[in-house]
Scaffold this motif. Structure first.
Motif, short mmCIF file in Angstrom:
data_model
loop_
_atom_site.label_atom_id
_atom_site.label_comp_id
_atom_site.label_asym_id
_atom_site.label_seq_id
_atom_site.Cartn_x
_atom_site.Cartn_y
_atom_site.Cartn_z
N GLY A 341 0.86 -1.17 0.00
CA GLY A 341 0.00 0.00 0.00
C GLY A 341 0.89 1.22 0.00
O GLY A 341 2.12 1.10 -0.15
N GLU A 342 0.31 2.39 0.17
CA GLU A 342 1.11 3.62 0.15
C GLU A 342 2.15 3.62 1.27
O GLU A 342 1.82 3.55 2.45
N GLY A 343 3.43 3.64 0.89
CA GLY A 343 4.50 3.67 1.87
C GLY A 343 4.76 2.35 2.57
O GLY A 343 5.49 2.32 3.56
N LEU A 344 4.17 1.27 2.08
CA LEU A 344 4.34 -0.02 2.74
C LEU A 344 4.45 -1.14 1.72
O LEU A 344 3.65 -1.23 0.78
N LYS A 345 5.44 -2.00 1.91
CA LYS A 345 5.59 -3.22 1.12
C LYS A 345 6.28 -4.23 2.02
O LYS A 345 7.45 -4.08 2.35
N ALA A 346 5.53 -5.25 2.46
CA ALA A 346 6.06 -6.20 3.43
C ALA A 346 5.70 -7.63 3.04
O ALA A 346 4.57 -7.90 2.61
N SER A 347 6.68 -8.52 3.18
CA SER A 347 6.44 -9.93 2.90
C SER A 347 5.62 -10.56 4.02
O SER A 347 5.75 -10.19 5.19
N GLN A 348 4.75 -11.48 3.64
CA GLN A 348 3.94 -12.20 4.60
C GLN A 348 4.23 -13.69 4.46
O GLN A 348 4.49 -14.18 3.36
N SER A 349 4.15 -14.38 5.57
CA SER A 349 4.37 -15.82 5.52
C SER A 349 3.18 -16.52 4.85
O SER A 349 2.11 -15.92 4.68
N ASP A 350 3.37 -17.76 4.47
CA ASP A 350 2.27 -18.53 3.88
C ASP A 350 1.09 -18.63 4.83
O ASP A 350 -0.06 -18.75 4.39
N ARG A 351 1.36 -18.57 6.11
CA ARG A 351 0.29 -18.64 7.09
C ARG A 351 -0.40 -17.30 7.26
O ARG A 351 -1.62 -17.22 7.41
N GLU A 352 0.38 -16.19 7.21
CA GLU A 352 -0.20 -14.87 7.44
C GLU A 352 -0.90 -14.29 6.22
O GLU A 352 -1.90 -13.58 6.36
N GLY A 353 -0.38 -14.57 5.02
CA GLY A 353 -0.91 -13.97 3.80
C GLY A 353 -2.41 -14.12 3.65
O GLY A 353 -3.13 -13.11 3.51
N PRO A 354 -2.95 -15.35 3.67
CA PRO A 354 -4.41 -15.51 3.51
C PRO A 354 -5.20 -14.86 4.65
O PRO A 354 -6.29 -14.33 4.43
N LEU A 355 -4.65 -14.89 5.87
CA LEU A 355 -5.32 -14.28 7.01
C LEU A 355 -5.47 -12.76 6.82
O LEU A 355 -6.56 -12.21 6.99
N VAL A 356 -4.36 -12.11 6.48
CA VAL A 356 -4.38 -10.65 6.32
C VAL A 356 -5.28 -10.27 5.15
O VAL A 356 -6.04 -9.29 5.22
N SER A 357 -5.22 -11.03 4.06
CA SER A 357 -6.08 -10.77 2.91
C SER A 357 -7.55 -10.84 3.30
O SER A 357 -8.35 -9.98 2.91
#
Length: 400
Positions: A341-357
């Motif tokens: 997003g604006e001012g943010l680019k962060a890797s997510q784990s395979d476990r976190e990615g679907p949760l945050v989405s």
């Protein structure tokens, strides 16, 4: 029944929220076409009939209009007794149906707490604006116009549920109208003078959304045999509400409690002007003080209505989370999940990615819903992720 709308992104899809707030919100109207079943969770004919069967309606909350004229309550109501044993005018079903057969439009005011789908949309809009609102339902019949051209004193989101309705959006726009006699008692001739020419003509179909900024002149006419739409209004705090709060600070100051000097003669004028100047200067200091600024923050941030939500047989309210950043996305690139997003680019784990989405898509959610959506993950893992997102000001915990 379609999926209940719980996020602003979901409500205005396919338009991204960041585009809406940048290009349209408070600025200009926008029509967002949608799929026919998009608002199926908001209202249906069965839902409307069930709501009408409730013994909650009075001449104020249920109104009729035929060919741009309000029908007097005495023509469709009878004397009754409400739940508080008070005498009220209540709609008479037989008289009501008689007027509807003749083409009268039905208006149900303030239905935001009477249906879960309506309530969810209302709270989604309020959260996006940091404001408060209500929802009105309009049931209209072909070629019978309910209301003359007018503007509203709040932001408007019109959701077309069933049938079709033709809206005319005019060039004219009143500047920041509010709930005040100056804007409430305007004659129709003044509305017609101010509205200008037709700027847009829009046919609303099921699943469509129309946004109108406060003050935008418009009118509407059903173009199908029957039309059903729900309008959600939303008002944000204005400067006058801060001004009212500042009165409580000014009353502490002896200068504001002092009598105004007389101004009967020309000799009085200089002393009178000097006193007003001192008041103006003192008020500026009060408004700019740390206490005055804190009051402004309280007015801005404490405006949204907190509606009760019961969860019996549970006695404790589940924790609610609100997404604070509407510009964020989770994208998958190969095996990698990226939160950006604006001012943010962060890797997510395979476990976190679907949760945050999932959280970003919901916009607002209760913790039990998250646990139901991801039943294989333990509660401790979920809590750790929620805490991390709250610390990053991506989420806000709203209650427990």
């Amino acid at each position: 029944m379609s999926e209940q709308i719980t996020s602003f992104r979901q409500l205005i899809d396919p338009m991204p929220p960041e585009k809406f707030f940048q290009d349209y919100c408070h600025k200009r109207p926008v029509h967002i076409p949608g799929q026919p079943g998009k608002f199926g969770s908001v209202m249906s004919w069965d839902d409307l009939n069930a709501i009408l069967d409730m013994s909650v309606w009075t001449a104020r909350s249920l109104q009729l209009s035929l060919d741009r004229q309000r029908i007097p309550p005495a023509a469709y109501c009878r004397n009754g007794v409400d739940r508080n044993q008070m005498q009220v005018l209540q709609p008479d079903a037989e008289k009501l149906l008689g007027f509807l057969k003749r083409g009268a439009s039905l208006l149900l005011n303030e239905i935001e707490t009477l249906h879960p789908g309506v309530c969810s949309v209302m709270e989604t809009i309020e959260a996006a604006h940091g404001g408060r609102g209500n929802a009105n339902l309009y049931c209209s019949w072909k070629q019978h116009q309910a209301f003359d051209s007018h503007f509203d004193r709040h932001e408007v989101y019109a959701l077309q549920i069933l049938g079709e309705k033709r809206w005319q959006i005019y060039e004219g726009r009143a500047e920041n109208p509010i709930e005040h006699p100056a804007f409430l008692n305007m004659p129709q001739a003044e509305y017609d003078r101010m509205k200008g020419r037709v700027a847009q003509e829009i046919v609303m179909r099921p699943g469509d959304l129309l946004y109108l900024p406060r003050g935008q002149f418009h009118d509407a006419l059903a173009s199908s045999d029957a039309s059903l739409h729900v309008t959600f209004s939303c008002s944000e705090p204005i400067g006058l509400e801060w001004l009212t709060k500042l009165w409580e600070l000014a009353v502490r100051d002896p200068l504001f409690r002092a009598d105004l000097p007389p101004c009967m003669t020309s000799e009085d004028e200089e002393q009178f002007i000097q006193h007003l100047s001192r008041l103006s200067e003192r008020f500026g200091k009060i408004a700019g003080s740390s206490e005055g600024l804190q009051l402004a923050r309280q007015v801005r941030n404490g405006f949204t209505v907190q509606r009760p939500h019961f969860h019996l047989p549970l006695f404790e309210k589940p924790t609610m989370f609100q997404v604070l950043r509407h510009d964020l996305r989770v994208v998958r690139r190969g095996k990698e999940w990226i939160l950006q997003g604006e001012g943010l680019k962060a890797s997510q784990s395979d476990r976190e990615g679907p949760l945050v989405s999932w959280m970003l898509e919901q916009g607002r959610f209760e913790k039990p819903a998250l646990m139901t959506a991801f039943p294989k993950l333990d509660e401790e893992t979920l809590d750790q992720l929620l805490q991390k997102l709250c610390a990053a000001e991506i989420l806000e915990q709203q209650g427990c």
